[in-house]
Design an enzyme around this catalytic site. Structure first.
Site, PDB file in Angstrom:
ATOM      1  N   SER A 149       1.551  -8.641  -4.308  1.00 24.15           N
ATOM      2  CA  SER A 149       2.511  -9.078  -3.315  1.00 24.15           C
ATOM      3  C   SER A 149       3.390 -10.344  -4.211  1.00 24.15           C
ATOM      4  O   SER A 149       3.030 -10.601  -5.116  1.00 24.15           O
ATOM      5  CB  SER A 149       1.890  -9.796  -2.168  1.00 24.15           C
ATOM      6  OG  SER A 149       2.597 -10.393  -1.318  1.00 24.15           O
ATOM      7  N   TYR A 200      -3.886 -16.001   1.492  1.00 24.81           N
ATOM      8  CA  TYR A 200      -3.246 -14.736   1.201  1.00 24.81           C
ATOM      9  C   TYR A 200      -2.507 -14.695  -0.305  1.00 24.81           C
ATOM     10  O   TYR A 200      -2.748 -13.588  -0.913  1.00 24.81           O
ATOM     11  CB  TYR A 200      -2.150 -14.428   2.212  1.00 24.81           C
ATOM     12  CG  TYR A 200      -1.531 -12.853   2.272  1.00 24.81           C
ATOM     13  CD1 TYR A 200      -2.305 -11.779   2.119  1.00 24.81           C
ATOM     14  CD2 TYR A 200      -0.255 -12.917   2.197  1.00 24.81           C
ATOM     15  CE1 TYR A 200      -1.871 -10.590   1.969  1.00 24.81           C
ATOM     16  CE2 TYR A 200       0.292 -11.445   2.321  1.00 24.81           C
ATOM     17  CZ  TYR A 200      -0.554 -10.428   2.109  1.00 24.81           C
ATOM     18  OH  TYR A 200       0.163  -9.142   2.016  1.00 24.81           O
TER      19      TYR A 200
HETATM   20  P1  NAD Z   1      -0.425  -2.972   8.050  1.00 25.63           P
HETATM   21  O1  NAD Z   1      -1.271  -3.870   8.826  1.00 25.63           O
HETATM   22  O2  NAD Z   1       0.548  -2.045   8.660  1.00 25.63           O
HETATM   23  O3  NAD Z   1      -1.563  -1.954   7.324  1.00 25.63           O
HETATM   24  C1  NAD Z   1      -2.856  -2.306   6.950  1.00 25.63           C
HETATM   25  C2  NAD Z   1      -3.847  -1.049   7.492  1.00 25.63           C
HETATM   26  O4  NAD Z   1      -5.106  -1.654   6.991  1.00 25.63           O
HETATM   27  C3  NAD Z   1      -4.008  -1.172   9.079  1.00 25.63           C
HETATM   28  O5  NAD Z   1      -3.754   0.212   9.331  1.00 25.63           O
HETATM   29  C4  NAD Z   1      -5.270  -1.512   9.236  1.00 25.63           C
HETATM   30  O6  NAD Z   1      -5.901  -0.758  10.225  1.00 25.63           O
HETATM   31  C5  NAD Z   1      -5.934  -1.334   7.966  1.00 25.63           C
HETATM   32  N1  NAD Z   1      -7.153  -2.024   7.483  1.00 25.63           N
HETATM   33  C6  NAD Z   1      -7.138  -3.320   8.137  1.00 25.63           C
HETATM   34  N2  NAD Z   1      -8.467  -3.770   7.841  1.00 25.63           N
HETATM   35  C7  NAD Z   1      -9.175  -2.874   7.098  1.00 25.63           C
HETATM   36  C8  NAD Z   1     -10.585  -2.403   6.599  1.00 25.63           C
HETATM   37  N3  NAD Z   1     -11.548  -3.455   6.776  1.00 25.63           N
HETATM   38  N4  NAD Z   1     -10.887  -1.418   6.449  1.00 25.63           N
HETATM   39  C9  NAD Z   1      -9.949  -0.011   6.300  1.00 25.63           C
HETATM   40  N5  NAD Z   1      -8.701  -0.584   6.903  1.00 25.63           N
HETATM   41  C10 NAD Z   1      -8.375  -1.671   6.992  1.00 25.63           C
HETATM   42  O7  NAD Z   1       0.072  -3.605   6.692  1.00 25.63           O
HETATM   43  P2  NAD Z   1       1.196  -3.138   5.696  1.00 25.63           P
HETATM   44  O8  NAD Z   1       2.297  -4.222   5.787  1.00 25.63           O
HETATM   45  O9  NAD Z   1       1.454  -2.043   5.714  1.00 25.63           O
HETATM   46  O10 NAD Z   1       0.518  -3.455   4.269  1.00 25.63           O
HETATM   47  C11 NAD Z   1       0.069  -2.685   3.522  1.00 25.63           C
HETATM   48  C12 NAD Z   1      -0.380  -3.596   2.290  1.00 25.63           C
HETATM   49  O11 NAD Z   1       0.728  -3.931   1.911  1.00 25.63           O
HETATM   50  C13 NAD Z   1      -1.454  -4.594   2.485  1.00 25.63           C
HETATM   51  O12 NAD Z   1      -2.102  -4.652   1.329  1.00 25.63           O
HETATM   52  C14 NAD Z   1      -0.300  -5.759   2.553  1.00 25.63           C
HETATM   53  O13 NAD Z   1      -1.155  -6.972   2.124  1.00 25.63           O
HETATM   54  C15 NAD Z   1       0.588  -5.389   1.544  1.00 25.63           C
HETATM   55  N6  NAD Z   1       1.829  -6.263   1.614  1.00 25.63           N
HETATM   56  C16 NAD Z   1       2.662  -6.023   2.794  1.00 25.63           C
HETATM   57  C17 NAD Z   1       3.970  -6.755   2.706  1.00 25.63           C
HETATM   58  C18 NAD Z   1       4.599  -6.613   3.879  1.00 25.63           C
HETATM   59  O14 NAD Z   1       5.872  -7.268   3.883  1.00 25.63           O
HETATM   60  N7  NAD Z   1       4.350  -5.870   4.757  1.00 25.63           N
HETATM   61  C19 NAD Z   1       4.313  -7.274   1.466  1.00 25.63           C
HETATM   62  C20 NAD Z   1       3.636  -7.527   0.497  1.00 25.63           C
HETATM   63  C21 NAD Z   1       2.241  -6.756   0.441  1.00 25.63           C
END
Ligand code: NAD
Length: 280
Positions: A164, A177
């Site tokens: 990130s 985070y």
């Molecule tokens: P999201 O919450 O839509 O998706 C995360 C998924 O992980 C969910 O479906 C959830 O059910 C699943 N999950 C949570 N805990 C879990 C566990 N213990 N075992 C298995 N599955 C589990 O999030 P997102 O925004 O799509 O993010 C995806 C990745 O990208 C993450 O690693 C997040 O940190 C990273 N990220 C997101 C952003 C953003 O702007 N959204 C930016 C940088 C990084």
């Protein structure tokens, strides 16, 4: 139409989520067989069904990335239904309110304040911090231990971690985070070196700011206008917009595919220039 991904098995943890479901669909569109692993079984099944409706091959598997037994059961299911793993996307991750301060800067008067909901650095709950470190770091380490053995000696084996922006420079309010994602960037380099002799490349995407359900209320008001934090982000993003999940797929396919066969241990910002901009 066959592609370098045809018949390859891609395991996507957190595949039920906003960003990873789009990445899974992009790999499926290129002919990869997809295993959607998610804590939420129904969501995993739904995303897999959507991929199948569009002509892809996908299964949804309930799995907790923090539980080795759950991962081993998922691994067995994936092997039986699709075959052994070629590509692993460690997508499960996220923040928790208990690892988050309510203000970006501590002021001396905050220490005596009775303001409702005020949470300073001194109020942070170690359990909240631990949750975030576990989900992001251990939740990347354990799936890699379980699935990477499948990849040893295969051609085109690739692991993609999700870092990130906050890994480069921490963001205000979210120390856990930020620290956990910095650990992911560091681990990506470590794993890349460790796996370099067995043919597994390890790289990471570092998404900038993507408007998702998790952060929508932080970044936008109910009328769709930007919050102060949303405005600050856009004014520090030279390309002047949030990312959309599709912005990740080109880099993902490049990093998983033959075009990057001498690339390992990199963390690629996909951020509209945010990490390159000093703000001045
Ligand atoms: P999201 O919450 O839509 O998706 C995360 C998924 O992980 C969910 O479906 C959830 O059910 C699943 N999950 C949570 N805990 C879990 C566990 N213990 N075992 C298995 N599955 C589990 O999030 P997102 O925004 O799509 O993010 C995806 C990745 O990208 C993450 O690693 C997040 O940190 C990273 N990220 C997101 C952003 C953003 O702007 N959204 C930016 C940088 C990084």
């Amino acid at each position: 139409m066959s592609s370098e991904f045809s018949g390859k098995v891609a395991v996507v943890t957190g595949g039920g989520g906003v960003l990873c479901s789009t990445m899974a669909q992009a790999l499926a569109d290129k002919g990869a067989k997809i295993a959607i692993l998610d804590l939420r079984e129904e969501t995993a099944e739904r995303v897999a069904a959507e991929i199948r409706e569009k002509g892809g091959d996908a299964v949804g598997v309930a799995c907790n990335v923090l539980d080795l037994e759950s991962l081993k059961a998922a691994h067995q299911k994936v092997n039986e239904l699709l075959g052994s793993c070629d590509i692993l996307i460690n997508g499960a991750g996220g923040n928790h309110p208990k690892g988050t301060t309510s203000k970006g800067f501590l002021l001396a008067e905050d220490l005596d304040s009775t303001e409702e909901g005020l949470k300073t650095f001194f109020d942070l709950d170690p359990e909240g911090i631990k949750f975030v470190f576990d989900l992001n770091f251990i939740g990347t380490l354990l799936p890699t231990q379980v699935f990477a053995k499948d990849m040893i000696g295969k051609s085109g084996a690739s692991i993609i971690n999700i870092s990130s922006m906050n890994a480069f420079t921490p963001l205000t309010k979210i120390p856990a985070y930020s620290g956990a994602k910095a650990a992911i960037s560091n681990f990506t380099q470590w794993l890349a070196v460790h796996f370099s002799k067995v043919g597994i490349r390890v790289n990471a995407l570092a998404p900038g700011f993507f408007l998702t359900e998790q952060n929508r209320t932080l970044l936008t008001n109910t009328d769709g206008s930007l919050t102060d934090r949303g405005n600050t982000i856009i004014s520090h993003t030279p390309m002047s917009r949030f990312g959309t999940p599709d912005d990740l797929t080109g880099t993902l396919l490049w990093l998983c595919g033959d075009g990057s066969q001498f690339v390992t241990g990199v963390v690629i910002p996909i951020d509209g220039g945010f990490s390159a901009f000093s703000g001045v």
